[in-house]
Design a protein around this motif. Sequence first.
Motif, PDB file in Angstrom:
ATOM      1  N   UNK A 253       0.839  -1.200   0.000  1.00  0.00           N
ATOM      2  CA  UNK A 253       0.000   0.000   0.000  1.00  0.00           C
ATOM      3  C   UNK A 253       0.870   1.244   0.000  1.00  0.00           C
ATOM      4  N   UNK A 254       0.618   2.141  -0.948  1.00  0.00           N
ATOM      5  CA  UNK A 254       1.287   3.430  -0.958  1.00  0.00           C
ATOM      6  C   UNK A 254       2.616   3.434  -1.683  1.00  0.00           C
ATOM      7  N   UNK A 255       3.368   4.518  -1.442  1.00  0.00           N
ATOM      8  CA  UNK A 255       4.667   4.669  -2.075  1.00  0.00           C
ATOM      9  C   UNK A 255       5.648   3.642  -1.510  1.00  0.00           C
TER      10      UNK A 255
ATOM     11  N   UNK B  18      -3.775   1.543   6.031  1.00  0.00           N
ATOM     12  CA  UNK B  18      -4.635   0.435   6.450  1.00  0.00           C
ATOM     13  C   UNK B  18      -6.004   0.983   6.852  1.00  0.00           C
ATOM     14  N   UNK B  19      -5.993   2.065   7.633  1.00  0.00           N
ATOM     15  CA  UNK B  19      -7.242   2.648   8.121  1.00  0.00           C
ATOM     16  C   UNK B  19      -8.028   3.311   6.994  1.00  0.00           C
TER      17      UNK B  19
ATOM     18  N   UNK C  48     -11.492  -1.795   2.269  1.00  0.00           N
ATOM     19  CA  UNK C  48     -11.974  -1.965   0.892  1.00  0.00           C
ATOM     20  C   UNK C  48     -11.047  -2.865   0.098  1.00  0.00           C
ATOM     21  N   UNK C  49      -9.738  -2.772   0.358  1.00  0.00           N
ATOM     22  CA  UNK C  49      -8.767  -3.578  -0.378  1.00  0.00           C
ATOM     23  C   UNK C  49      -8.946  -5.065  -0.058  1.00  0.00           C
TER      24      UNK C  49
ATOM     25  N   UNK D 282      -5.995 -14.112   3.624  1.00  0.00           N
ATOM     26  CA  UNK D 282      -5.430 -12.758   3.703  1.00  0.00           C
ATOM     27  C   UNK D 282      -4.672 -12.597   5.014  1.00  0.00           C
ATOM     28  N   UNK D 283      -3.436 -12.184   4.893  1.00  0.00           N
ATOM     29  CA  UNK D 283      -2.555 -11.957   6.037  1.00  0.00           C
ATOM     30  C   UNK D 283      -2.272 -10.462   6.122  1.00  0.00           C
ATOM     31  N   UNK D 284      -2.152  -9.961   7.327  1.00  0.00           N
ATOM     32  CA  UNK D 284      -1.822  -8.551   7.527  1.00  0.00           C
ATOM     33  C   UNK D 284      -0.451  -8.439   8.172  1.00  0.00           C
ATOM     34  N   UNK D 285       0.419  -7.640   7.582  1.00  0.00           N
ATOM     35  CA  UNK D 285       1.710  -7.343   8.202  1.00  0.00           C
ATOM     36  C   UNK D 285       1.498  -6.214   9.191  1.00  0.00           C
ATOM     37  N   UNK D 286       1.383  -6.572  10.452  1.00  0.00           N
ATOM     38  CA  UNK D 286       1.083  -5.600  11.490  1.00  0.00           C
ATOM     39  C   UNK D 286       0.048  -6.177  12.433  1.00  0.00           C
ATOM     40  N   UNK D 287      -0.577  -5.315  13.213  1.00  0.00           N
ATOM     41  CA  UNK D 287      -1.583  -5.764  14.165  1.00  0.00           C
ATOM     42  C   UNK D 287      -2.947  -5.827  13.489  1.00  0.00           C
ATOM     43  N   UNK D 288      -3.718  -6.895  13.729  1.00  0.00           N
ATOM     44  CA  UNK D 288      -5.012  -7.087  13.042  1.00  0.00           C
ATOM     45  C   UNK D 288      -5.978  -5.921  13.228  1.00  0.00           C
ATOM     46  N   UNK D 289      -5.922  -5.272  14.403  1.00  0.00           N
ATOM     47  CA  UNK D 289      -6.866  -4.192  14.669  1.00  0.00           C
ATOM     48  C   UNK D 289      -6.575  -2.917  13.872  1.00  0.00           C
ATOM     49  N   UNK D 290      -5.458  -2.893  13.147  1.00  0.00           N
ATOM     50  CA  UNK D 290      -5.100  -1.692  12.397  1.00  0.00           C
ATOM     51  C   UNK D 290      -5.867  -1.572  11.080  1.00  0.00           C
TER      52      UNK D 290
END
Length: 622
Positions: free
Chosen positions: A509-511, A567-568, A573-574, A586-594
């Motif tokens: 996500x992002x640059x 993420x927020x 939507x992604x 789907x895996x998230x790099x970071x904390x799930x609540x983010x």
Amino acid sequence: MASDLGSGVGPEATVAVPLADGVAPDVAAWEKATAAVLRKTKKLADDAPDADVWGLLTRRTLDGIGVTPLGTPALTADLPETGLPGQAPFTRGSAATRELDGWDVRAWFTDPDPDVTAEQVVTDLENGANSLWLSVGDGAVPTSALARVLEPVFVDLAPVVVEDPTDPLAAAQALDAVLDDKAVAPAPGTSYGADPLGAHARTVLGIGLEGAVTDPAVAVEVAHLAQRRGARGIVVDATAVHDAGASDVQELAYSLLAGAAYLRLLVEAGLDVDAAADQLDVRLAATDEQFPTIAKLRAARRTWARLLELSGVAETGRGQRQHVVTSRPMMASYDPYVNMLRTCVATFAAGVGGATSVTVLPFDEPLGLPEAFSRRIARNTSSLLISESHVARVTDPAGGSHAVEKLTDDLARSAWELFGELDAAASDGGLVAALEVLWPKVEQTVSDRALDIARRKRPVTGVSEFPNLHEELPQRRPYGRTQPVLRYAREFEAMRDDRAAQPVFLATLGRVAQHTARATFAANLFAAGGIDTVTAGATDGVEAVVEAYRQADAPAVVCLAGPDPLYAEWGGDLVAALREAGARHVVLAGKPESVDADVDDSCAVGLDALAFLRRTREEVTA
């Protein structure tokens, strides 16, 4: 046999050394400065006392021994005197000075081709090696070819150690015949290398060599043969338990147990106790954890001297002859060139720790028979440390360090306590009973270490950290005889061996600057499990990521990698769009609540990497 370790001659004196500006060291000032740093990094609460930094920064070994972040005179105020090098209790060295201006550089040979081994022997002796350690017998250097291999060697000058777990008597007789044929006395340090107790320990601990001789009576026969020649007959090889995953304390305690057993056997066979002690060498492992290794070797000499003292050995014969080998379990088959760094640190620690002889295993040892290049690097590791870094110029350079002295004492006392427990079991039921006591403790150590490696608290560079999934490993000829070893990185290496067929899509996500940190973390984590990744690259919204996903052939597993604000903003939507496009997991790099969406898994610093990778591999291959 086991008794009190002894308190030495008396307490060491401690002196507060003034700093450059004349101000004496102030522990409270250090606590305050350290606490300020830890509060900035949120590792220490604002209202916590400054003294809490000790608990936060003290790390514990696998034996539960605390390694302090700062050595202070208070640590050593009540410790016994360590004596001078060459004096009891030999903590600071078994000899007052080192021969050859350094440790004995002992090269290892195991190639079953006699011509190759003969060439390697000459090359190593001409280029820095001082002594030879030959694995002989089936699958190694043929016993019948030993005379041929040693033909150009001045065996009265270069010590030779032979080793054949499957027929130690035949190996001893072959070396004895060489000495007889050359009509010379063996060089000091020559050993016929019998260790049936070590072979038995390996069998009990699950890493035994098929066909190994475990009858202790063989050691007595070899010792008698060696004594007549003026050589040594027995090696107390504590790497037998180290290779099975034992901790430092367990390795030391086993060396004492086996040493006591051999002493009893030899005395019962008619040798006086001084002659019996003179038949024993001790082999220990050196790892890349340099301070524990330094302290372990110092503690080994202290506890060995106490064992021999209680056995009635004269003080001059209580110095331990240490053959130290760089650890096999710490080495990795992937990214094997990193093994050069591991063995260099281990060799440094062995030299500083006062080892008599050091064998540096070639960096390609996990892959097969070492070749000329790797043998040269191994040989030169000691040469550079001795001749260019001058590590051996000072005897016991770590002596007097409050932290090292404290760690030495802690290791010695813990090992002596465990030895007492093992010796009591051996008195009731023999070595088998003692090993039955030791085995659960080693299993617990193996489990604790594996968990630390899984959580990457003990990183294995090139395997659990910074793996190169596309590396081309050097090819080596297979060993004729392989000694089983429980390598620390084995679970990660097993996943690399069974490389996943499908990649994970990194939905960045992002640059580039925004997602690099998490994308790099995730890519390295997946690679450690044998899982490749494809990356979206720089993106500016949901559509850009989904389009990159489609172009990557829509892998089943997707990992979001980006900053928390994105993420927020559009992470929810992604996730929905990727699932609609075909993403199953789907895996998230970071904390799930983010992210405002349901994800199937997440990865962040501190996770159980092995468990995570196994879950992901199941999804990749589903």
